[in-house]
Scaffold this motif. Structure first.
Motif, short mmCIF file in Angstrom:
data_model
loop_
_atom_site.label_atom_id
_atom_site.label_comp_id
_atom_site.label_asym_id
_atom_site.label_seq_id
_atom_site.Cartn_x
_atom_site.Cartn_y
_atom_site.Cartn_z
N TRP A 128 -45.06 20.25 -64.64
CA TRP A 128 -45.33 18.98 -63.97
C TRP A 128 -45.83 17.93 -64.95
O TRP A 128 -46.68 18.21 -65.80
N ILE A 129 -45.37 16.71 -64.76
CA ILE A 129 -45.83 15.60 -65.60
C ILE A 129 -45.97 14.36 -64.73
O ILE A 129 -45.53 14.34 -63.58
N LEU A 130 -46.61 13.34 -65.29
CA LEU A 130 -46.57 12.04 -64.62
C LEU A 130 -45.28 11.39 -65.13
O LEU A 130 -45.06 11.35 -66.35
N ARG A 131 -44.45 10.89 -64.26
CA ARG A 131 -43.14 10.39 -64.71
C ARG A 131 -43.33 9.29 -65.75
O ARG A 131 -44.23 8.45 -65.63
N TYR A 148 -49.25 15.41 -69.30
CA TYR A 148 -48.91 16.67 -68.64
C TYR A 148 -49.99 17.02 -67.63
O TYR A 148 -51.14 16.62 -67.77
N ILE A 149 -49.63 17.78 -66.62
CA ILE A 149 -50.61 18.18 -65.61
C ILE A 149 -51.01 19.62 -65.90
O ILE A 149 -50.15 20.51 -65.98
N SER A 150 -52.34 19.82 -66.09
CA SER A 150 -52.77 21.10 -66.66
C SER A 150 -52.46 22.31 -65.77
O SER A 150 -52.16 23.38 -66.27
N GLN A 151 -52.46 22.13 -64.45
CA GLN A 151 -52.23 23.28 -63.56
C GLN A 151 -50.84 23.88 -63.74
O GLN A 151 -50.63 25.06 -63.46
N ASN A 152 -49.87 23.03 -64.10
CA ASN A 152 -48.51 23.53 -64.15
C ASN A 152 -47.76 22.84 -65.28
O ASN A 152 -47.54 21.63 -65.24
N PRO A 153 -47.37 23.60 -66.30
CA PRO A 153 -46.75 22.98 -67.48
C PRO A 153 -45.43 22.28 -67.15
O PRO A 153 -44.93 21.49 -67.95
N ALA A 163 -34.38 2.74 -54.08
CA ALA A 163 -34.64 4.18 -53.96
C ALA A 163 -36.01 4.47 -54.58
O ALA A 163 -36.38 3.85 -55.58
N GLU A 164 -36.74 5.37 -53.98
CA GLU A 164 -38.06 5.72 -54.52
C GLU A 164 -38.20 7.22 -54.69
O GLU A 164 -37.47 7.99 -54.06
N GLY A 165 -39.13 7.61 -55.55
CA GLY A 165 -39.34 9.05 -55.77
C GLY A 165 -40.78 9.30 -56.15
O GLY A 165 -41.57 8.37 -56.25
N PRO A 166 -41.13 10.58 -56.38
CA PRO A 166 -42.54 10.92 -56.65
C PRO A 166 -43.01 10.50 -58.05
O PRO A 166 -42.21 10.45 -58.98
N GLU A 167 -44.32 10.21 -58.15
CA GLU A 167 -44.88 9.83 -59.45
C GLU A 167 -45.20 11.08 -60.28
O GLU A 167 -45.22 11.04 -61.49
N ILE A 168 -45.47 12.19 -59.58
CA ILE A 168 -45.63 13.46 -60.29
C ILE A 168 -44.26 14.12 -60.27
O ILE A 168 -43.72 14.41 -59.21
N GLU A 169 -43.71 14.29 -61.45
CA GLU A 169 -42.33 14.77 -61.54
C GLU A 169 -42.27 16.14 -62.21
O GLU A 169 -43.26 16.58 -62.81
N ASP A 170 -41.11 16.76 -62.14
CA ASP A 170 -40.94 17.98 -62.93
C ASP A 170 -40.09 17.64 -64.16
O ASP A 170 -39.48 16.58 -64.24
N ASP A 171 -40.13 18.55 -65.09
CA ASP A 171 -39.47 18.35 -66.37
C ASP A 171 -37.97 18.03 -66.20
O ASP A 171 -37.42 17.16 -66.88
N TRP A 172 -37.34 18.70 -65.26
CA TRP A 172 -35.90 18.53 -65.06
C TRP A 172 -35.54 17.06 -64.75
O TRP A 172 -34.69 16.47 -65.39
N HIS A 173 -36.24 16.49 -63.76
CA HIS A 173 -35.86 15.14 -63.34
C HIS A 173 -36.26 14.06 -64.35
O HIS A 173 -35.62 13.03 -64.44
N ASN A 174 -37.35 14.32 -65.07
CA ASN A 174 -37.80 13.28 -66.01
C ASN A 174 -37.11 13.39 -67.37
O ASN A 174 -36.90 12.40 -68.04
N PHE A 175 -36.77 14.63 -67.77
CA PHE A 175 -36.21 14.81 -69.11
C PHE A 175 -34.88 15.57 -69.14
O PHE A 175 -33.86 15.01 -69.53
N THR A 176 -34.94 16.84 -68.74
CA THR A 176 -33.78 17.71 -69.01
C THR A 176 -32.49 17.17 -68.41
O THR A 176 -31.47 17.07 -69.11
N ALA A 177 -32.51 16.77 -67.15
CA ALA A 177 -31.28 16.28 -66.52
C ALA A 177 -30.82 15.00 -67.18
O ALA A 177 -29.63 14.65 -67.14
N LEU A 178 -31.74 14.30 -67.84
CA LEU A 178 -31.40 13.03 -68.48
C LEU A 178 -30.96 13.24 -69.93
O LEU A 178 -31.13 12.36 -70.78
N ASN A 179 -30.41 14.43 -70.19
CA ASN A 179 -29.88 14.71 -71.51
C ASN A 179 -30.97 14.82 -72.57
O ASN A 179 -30.75 14.49 -73.73
#
Ligand code: PHE
Length: 344
Positions: free
Chosen positions: A166-169, A159-164, A128-144
């Motif tokens: 967004w992060i690089l996973r 962090y990506i400056s345009q949108n707090p 399974a594959e997914g995006p390298e630019i992730e949102d906070d939910w998928h990288n952190f919050t959903a993972l407890n």
């Protein structure tokens, strides 16, 4: 006289579209249009039928037509002469052997990733594959790891400056969340991919690296399943000539959590820089999926259990090929890269 005008126009079109590939074609053109019995002469002969009052007009037209045909002949000559000269004067020896195509080699990281993937595919895991630019939910919050959870500091994040949001996973666990959210059970996947962490570049760490993470969720999945799966993996990967141990550890997304060490393949367990003189090298983190994760993704944690694991491909590759400096992987030095086989 209109018929004559039309004839001239038709011949002009015919002449314009004439193409010559070789000198013979040019000669054929000359004979057909400019020869003593050629069409130009024939049309010029029509002058005698032109009434006196239009003689001047037609004289001019026919003359232009003749010049047009001659110009075309000149063009054809230039083209076919050049072709002929090239062929005759060419010093190229067509019987020389060709330049050998230099065969490239696969990057060691790709080689090992493919190998890891194929070992798990044999156990029934899908990729399974997914995006390298992730949102906070998928990288952190959903993972407890809700906001302000101290465990977020374990992985220094870009962090990506345009949108707090967004992060690089920082790990491919984000892909596992995406799969769990799809809600199709059981899940048996591995997630290979590139991840990013804000670390100082050294022989042992880089600001980007590669991971393969795995996830198995079904009814009655146990820690014993996890251990057997990982035992199988390391034996397939490294052979049988080493020792393995599980150490209790902590990850917010698994409970209980463990890390798996293997005896150092570089010094054989006697102690070196790679194993920091302990004789053991940590190769992966793992554990039983925390029930909060299942619930976060809409999976009934009373019915389903699962295990997860994650490893760095660089680390595995360094052990497998006895590479002591991780920076070599991203320097693109052919002297290093060409030592690896071209095979998949
Ligand atoms: N996501 C963890 C990391 O990147 C690895 C891991 C995955 C640990 C799954 C346990 C279970 O460090």
């Amino acid at each position: 006289m209109e018929a004559l005008l039309q004839r001239i126009e038709a011949l002009k079109t015919e002449i314009s579209s004439f193409v010559a590939a070789k000198a013979d074609d040019t000669e054929a053109f000359r004979i057909k249009y400019l020869g003593t019995k050629g069409l130009v002469k024939e049309v010029m002969g029509e002058m005698k039928n032109v009434p006196v009052e239009r003689k001047k007009e037609f004289g001019q037209l026919l003359n232009e037509f003749k010049l047009f045909a001659e110009a075309k002949y000149g063009e054809l000559q230039t083209v076919t002469d050049a072709t002929q000269t090239n062929a005759e004067n060419s010093t190229f020896d067509w019987s020389l052997p060709g330049d050998p195509l230099r065969e490239g080699s696969r990057h060691p990281i790709s080689l090992v990733r493919n190998q890891v993937v194929s070992i798990f595919q044999r156990l029934g895991f899908a990729v399974a594959e997914g995006p390298e630019i992730e949102d906070d939910w998928h990288n952190f919050t959903a993972l407890n790891m809700p906001e302000n959870h101290t465990a977020r500091d374990m992985q220094d994040t870009f962090y990506i400056s345009q949108n707090p949001d967004w992060i690089l996973r920082t790990h491919t666990s984000s892909v596992q969340v995406r799969e769990m959210e799809k809600g199709k059970l059981p899940i048996r996947i591995i997630c290979p991919g590139r991840v990013y962490r804000n670390e100082t570049i050294s022989a042992r760490a880089h600001c980007f690296f590669h991971q393969v993470e795995g996830l198995y969720i079904a009814e009655n999945v146990s820690f014993a399943d996890l251990k057997q799966t990982l035992y199988f993996f390391v034996q397939e990967m490294f052979g049988k000539d080493f020792k393995v141990r599980f150490r209790p550890s902590y990850f917010p997304f698994t409970e209980p959590s463990a890390e798996m060490d293997i005896s150092c393949l570089i010094c054989g367990g006697t102690g070196c820089n790679v194993c920091k003189h302990t004789g053991w090298v940590e190769i992966l983190g793992c554990g039983m999926v925390h029930p909060n994760l299942l619930e976060n993704c809409g999976i009934d944690s009373n019915k389903y259990t699962g295990f997860a694991f994650g490893m760095g491909i660089e680390r595995i590759t360094m052990l497998k090929y006895q590479i002591k400096d991780l920076r070599l992987f991203s320097e693109n030095d052919v002297r290093f890269l060409k030592q690896f086989s071209a095979a998949t």
